[in-house]
Design an enzyme around this catalytic site. Structure first.
Site, short mmCIF file in Angstrom:
data_model
loop_
_atom_site.label_atom_id
_atom_site.label_comp_id
_atom_site.label_asym_id
_atom_site.label_seq_id
_atom_site.Cartn_x
_atom_site.Cartn_y
_atom_site.Cartn_z
N CYS A 216 0.86 -1.18 0.00
CA CYS A 216 0.00 0.00 0.00
C CYS A 216 0.90 1.23 0.00
O CYS A 216 2.09 1.13 -0.32
CB CYS A 216 -0.97 -0.01 1.18
SG CYS A 216 -0.20 0.04 2.81
N ARG B 47 -3.22 -0.55 5.53
CA ARG B 47 -3.85 -1.64 4.75
C ARG B 47 -2.96 -2.86 4.55
O ARG B 47 -3.38 -3.99 4.84
CB ARG B 47 -4.28 -1.09 3.37
CG ARG B 47 -5.41 -0.09 3.44
CD ARG B 47 -5.59 0.65 2.13
NE ARG B 47 -4.47 1.55 1.86
CZ ARG B 47 -4.31 2.29 0.79
NH1 ARG B 47 -5.22 2.23 -0.17
NH2 ARG B 47 -3.27 3.09 0.64
N ASP C 197 -8.16 3.98 1.27
CA ASP C 197 -7.16 4.38 2.27
C ASP C 197 -7.89 4.87 3.53
O ASP C 197 -8.58 5.88 3.50
CB ASP C 197 -6.30 5.50 1.66
CG ASP C 197 -5.16 5.90 2.57
OD1 ASP C 197 -5.19 5.53 3.76
OD2 ASP C 197 -4.24 6.59 2.08
P1 4NP Z 1 -1.73 2.86 4.14
O1 4NP Z 1 -2.34 4.23 4.73
O2 4NP Z 1 -1.22 3.21 2.75
O3 4NP Z 1 -2.90 1.95 4.10
O4 4NP Z 1 -0.63 2.43 5.08
C1 4NP Z 1 -1.59 5.42 4.84
C2 4NP Z 1 -0.72 5.59 5.89
C3 4NP Z 1 -0.02 6.77 6.02
C4 4NP Z 1 -0.20 7.77 5.09
C5 4NP Z 1 -1.06 7.60 4.03
C6 4NP Z 1 -1.77 6.41 3.90
N1 4NP Z 1 0.51 8.99 5.25
O5 4NP Z 1 0.26 9.92 4.44
O6 4NP Z 1 1.33 9.13 6.16
#
Ligand code: 4NP
Length: 149
Positions: free
Chosen positions: A9, A15, A122
């Site tokens: 991800c 995720r 997300d």
């Molecule tokens: P992930 O979610 O891609 O599902 O791990 C996110 C975690 C952190 C961030 C964005 C999406 N961030 O911008 O820090």
């Protein structure tokens, strides 16, 4: 031969750590190895988001020992299958593919999952409900996957 699966991800804290934990809970560790990574490096070395840890725990899955790492080009040589959560991840992962053969290893995790959206949303900026929805989508996808690996 042991199959190696990588879940990807953006941040590798919401995720893909959940996807890693869910798939691992469904497979024989002697037959399938599971890991996860993020296309961005904001949280490298950190444990998963506490909301992902809590949601997994609710279903008796412990992801608290996982640590965030960034997706790298070498992952294409290490893994048989690379599953991405959304189309942005897909583009970012493909950009690092050594050649066309390796590109074929990459698929959207929810592709072919009945009555699901195309992407795993997300949940980072939302509430706990978003994490529950993500868990259900990932669980459906992984259930389908175990029959295909
Ligand atoms: P992930 O979610 O891609 O599902 O791990 C996110 C975690 C952190 C961030 C964005 C999406 N961030 O911008 O820090």
């Amino acid at each position: 031969m042991k199959k190696k699966v990588l879940m990807v991800c953006l941040g590798n804290i919401c995720r893909s750590p959940l996807a890693e934990g869910i798939l691992r809970s469904k497979v024989d560790p002697n037959k399938v190895e599971v890991d996860s990574a993020g296309t961005a490096g904001y949280h490298v070395g950190n444990p998963p988001d506490s909301r992902s840890i809590d949601t997994a725990k609710k279903y008796n899955i412990d992801i608290s020992q996982q640590r965030c790492r960034k997706f790298i080009r070498e992952d294409y040589f290490q893994f048989d299958h690379i599953f991405v959560m959304d189309k942005a991840n897909y583009t970012d992962v493909l950009a690092l593919a050594p050649d066309e053969t390796y590109r074929a290893k990459v698929r959207l995790l929810l592709e072919g999952v009945e009555s699901s959206p195309a992407e795993v949303p997300d949940p980072y900026y939302g509430g706990h409900d978003g994490f529950e929805l993500v868990f259900q989508l990932l669980d459906q996808a992984c259930e389908k996957l175990v029959n295909e690996l």
